[in-house]
Motif scaffolding. Sequence first.
Motif, PDB file in Angstrom:
ATOM      1  N   LEU A 131      33.942  48.447  44.860  1.00 40.42           N
ATOM      2  CA  LEU A 131      34.118  47.144  44.226  1.00 40.42           C
ATOM      3  C   LEU A 131      32.948  46.704  43.351  1.00 40.42           C
ATOM      4  O   LEU A 131      33.177  46.141  42.273  1.00 40.42           O
ATOM      5  CB  LEU A 131      34.435  46.090  45.288  1.00 40.42           C
ATOM      6  CG  LEU A 131      35.706  46.379  46.107  1.00 40.42           C
ATOM      7  CD1 LEU A 131      36.023  45.202  47.006  1.00 40.42           C
ATOM      8  CD2 LEU A 131      36.886  46.704  45.206  1.00 40.42           C
ATOM      9  N   ARG A 135      33.606  45.763  39.414  1.00 42.27           N
ATOM     10  CA  ARG A 135      33.230  44.491  38.779  1.00 42.27           C
ATOM     11  C   ARG A 135      32.352  44.709  37.544  1.00 42.27           C
ATOM     12  O   ARG A 135      32.332  43.871  36.645  1.00 42.27           O
ATOM     13  CB  ARG A 135      32.489  43.600  39.770  1.00 42.27           C
ATOM     14  CG  ARG A 135      33.355  43.017  40.879  1.00 42.27           C
ATOM     15  CD  ARG A 135      32.554  42.044  41.731  1.00 42.27           C
ATOM     16  NE  ARG A 135      33.379  41.360  42.716  1.00 42.27           N
ATOM     17  CZ  ARG A 135      33.506  41.730  43.983  1.00 42.27           C
ATOM     18  NH1 ARG A 135      32.845  42.808  44.427  1.00 42.27           N
ATOM     19  NH2 ARG A 135      34.278  41.055  44.821  1.00 42.27           N
ATOM     20  N   SER A 136      31.617  45.817  37.502  1.00 42.40           N
ATOM     21  CA  SER A 136      30.659  46.032  36.411  1.00 42.40           C
ATOM     22  C   SER A 136      31.245  46.778  35.223  1.00 42.40           C
ATOM     23  O   SER A 136      30.653  46.792  34.143  1.00 42.40           O
ATOM     24  CB  SER A 136      29.450  46.814  36.940  1.00 42.40           C
ATOM     25  OG  SER A 136      29.807  48.154  37.252  1.00 42.40           O
ATOM     26  N   SER A 151      36.639  37.900  44.487  1.00 39.32           N
ATOM     27  CA  SER A 151      36.123  37.236  43.289  1.00 39.32           C
ATOM     28  C   SER A 151      35.841  38.257  42.187  1.00 39.32           C
ATOM     29  O   SER A 151      35.392  39.375  42.444  1.00 39.32           O
ATOM     30  CB  SER A 151      34.848  36.452  43.623  1.00 39.32           C
ATOM     31  OG  SER A 151      33.840  37.306  44.107  1.00 39.32           O
ATOM     32  N   ASP A 152      36.131  37.854  40.956  1.00 44.84           N
ATOM     33  CA  ASP A 152      35.932  38.696  39.771  1.00 44.84           C
ATOM     34  C   ASP A 152      36.731  39.998  39.833  1.00 44.84           C
ATOM     35  O   ASP A 152      36.339  41.009  39.243  1.00 44.84           O
ATOM     36  CB  ASP A 152      34.442  39.022  39.560  1.00 44.84           C
ATOM     37  CG  ASP A 152      33.618  37.783  39.253  1.00 44.84           C
ATOM     38  OD1 ASP A 152      34.160  36.853  38.618  1.00 44.84           O
ATOM     39  OD2 ASP A 152      32.444  37.729  39.649  1.00 44.84           O
ATOM     40  N   LEU A 153      37.854  39.966  40.524  1.00 45.32           N
ATOM     41  CA  LEU A 153      38.711  41.147  40.633  1.00 45.32           C
ATOM     42  C   LEU A 153      40.161  40.752  40.385  1.00 45.32           C
ATOM     43  O   LEU A 153      40.564  39.628  40.668  1.00 45.32           O
ATOM     44  CB  LEU A 153      38.583  41.781  42.020  1.00 45.32           C
ATOM     45  CG  LEU A 153      37.215  42.360  42.392  1.00 45.32           C
ATOM     46  CD1 LEU A 153      37.170  42.684  43.877  1.00 45.32           C
ATOM     47  CD2 LEU A 153      36.907  43.603  41.562  1.00 45.32           C
ATOM     48  N   PRO A 316      34.508  40.810  33.643  1.00 41.22           N
ATOM     49  CA  PRO A 316      35.493  40.901  34.718  1.00 41.22           C
ATOM     50  C   PRO A 316      36.604  39.851  34.572  1.00 41.22           C
ATOM     51  O   PRO A 316      36.412  38.822  33.955  1.00 41.22           O
ATOM     52  CB  PRO A 316      34.666  40.637  35.972  1.00 41.22           C
ATOM     53  CG  PRO A 316      33.571  39.729  35.494  1.00 41.22           C
ATOM     54  CD  PRO A 316      33.248  40.178  34.100  1.00 41.22           C
ATOM     55  N   GLU A 318      39.819  37.852  36.928  1.00 41.16           N
ATOM     56  CA  GLU A 318      40.107  37.486  38.314  1.00 41.16           C
ATOM     57  C   GLU A 318      41.509  36.912  38.424  1.00 41.16           C
ATOM     58  O   GLU A 318      41.869  35.978  37.688  1.00 41.16           O
ATOM     59  CB  GLU A 318      39.090  36.463  38.836  1.00 41.16           C
ATOM     60  CG  GLU A 318      39.354  36.061  40.291  1.00 41.16           C
ATOM     61  CD  GLU A 318      38.266  35.144  40.853  1.00 41.16           C
ATOM     62  OE1 GLU A 318      37.115  35.254  40.398  1.00 41.16           O
ATOM     63  OE2 GLU A 318      38.588  34.315  41.726  1.00 41.16           O
TER      64      GLU A 318
END
Length: 342
Positions: A131, A135-136, A151-153, A316, A318
């Motif tokens: 993960l 995210r990166s 979060s951010d996914l 990213p 979400e």
Amino acid sequence: MPTSKDVALAAGVAQSTVSYVLSGKRPISEKTRKKVEAAIEQLTYHPNAGARALASRRTHVIGLVIPFIPELHMASLMEFVSSIASTARKHDHDILLVTEDEGANGLRRVVGQQICDGLILMQVAGEDERLPIARSLKVPVVLIGIPRDPSDLVCIDADFELAGQLAVNDLAAAGHSTIGVIAWQPEVVERQVNYVERFVRGTNQAAKELGVKLLHVVGGTDLGTISKSVDEVLAQTKGQPAFIAPEGIVQEILLRTLSARGLTPGTNVSVIGSASPGMAELYPVPLSTIDLRPREVSRRAVEIICGLLESGSEGPHESLELVPATITHRSSVIRPDQAKAS
């Protein structure tokens, strides 16, 4: 083999117009687009994937990251793969299978070498080493599954909590006041995949609301473990017993165990399992099942990632989407009129 130049000559347009129709990068009139499409069909023209990738800086390939681990029910997994691949083709994309042998480094490799435009990750654990990398990355990543911290996914999955609620509701409506829930294999539970927790939470919530006694017992892939679990439920059940088995491979052993004790689904025991419609109908007593709609989950995963690719915005991102589960009724649950007759 026909080329885009041949298509342009057949359609009476410039070669660049053919390119614009294929890429969608510039608005083209409906009349011109139809002429080009008719020429493509007539000539059975297929754009060269390499040339298209160079022109658009896209490969039109989506990486599908799959954990080939022993405890997975491969037939269920391949249902996802088949649906993802067919949906991707409808969106003019191919699928590249990426195994988890390389772990998080594999994600960096396929993206860094521009092998694919985005990634779909399956079998997401609660605390998943992939993960932070997901995210990166500067490409879209869609998770089939939900980690502890989404979060951010971008996540999509079946609504396992609803599935648990529906299974308990169905057996309670059939008159059962005690229900045994056969857990997933210990190896799956230990991976802390979020769907196990959500399913258990759903069963517990429904049982509390309905005043039903739930017995969560150990699952596994050996007959001895399931035999002990079944006997534990039978010892604490007054009246006709009921079982929920949300994992396919566990369910198969459960049915054999019940048969050895003279219990027949739909006659003197109720069972709700998990199987594809084709498999559920093949059992001697057609099996009522939790339908987690894997094809719909797969289809939506591809649609989401293709939408992100078309938008061109870097991550990213979400979002979280749950596909509603259903119960498919067949013959393995005793209905109230059957209970009276017996």
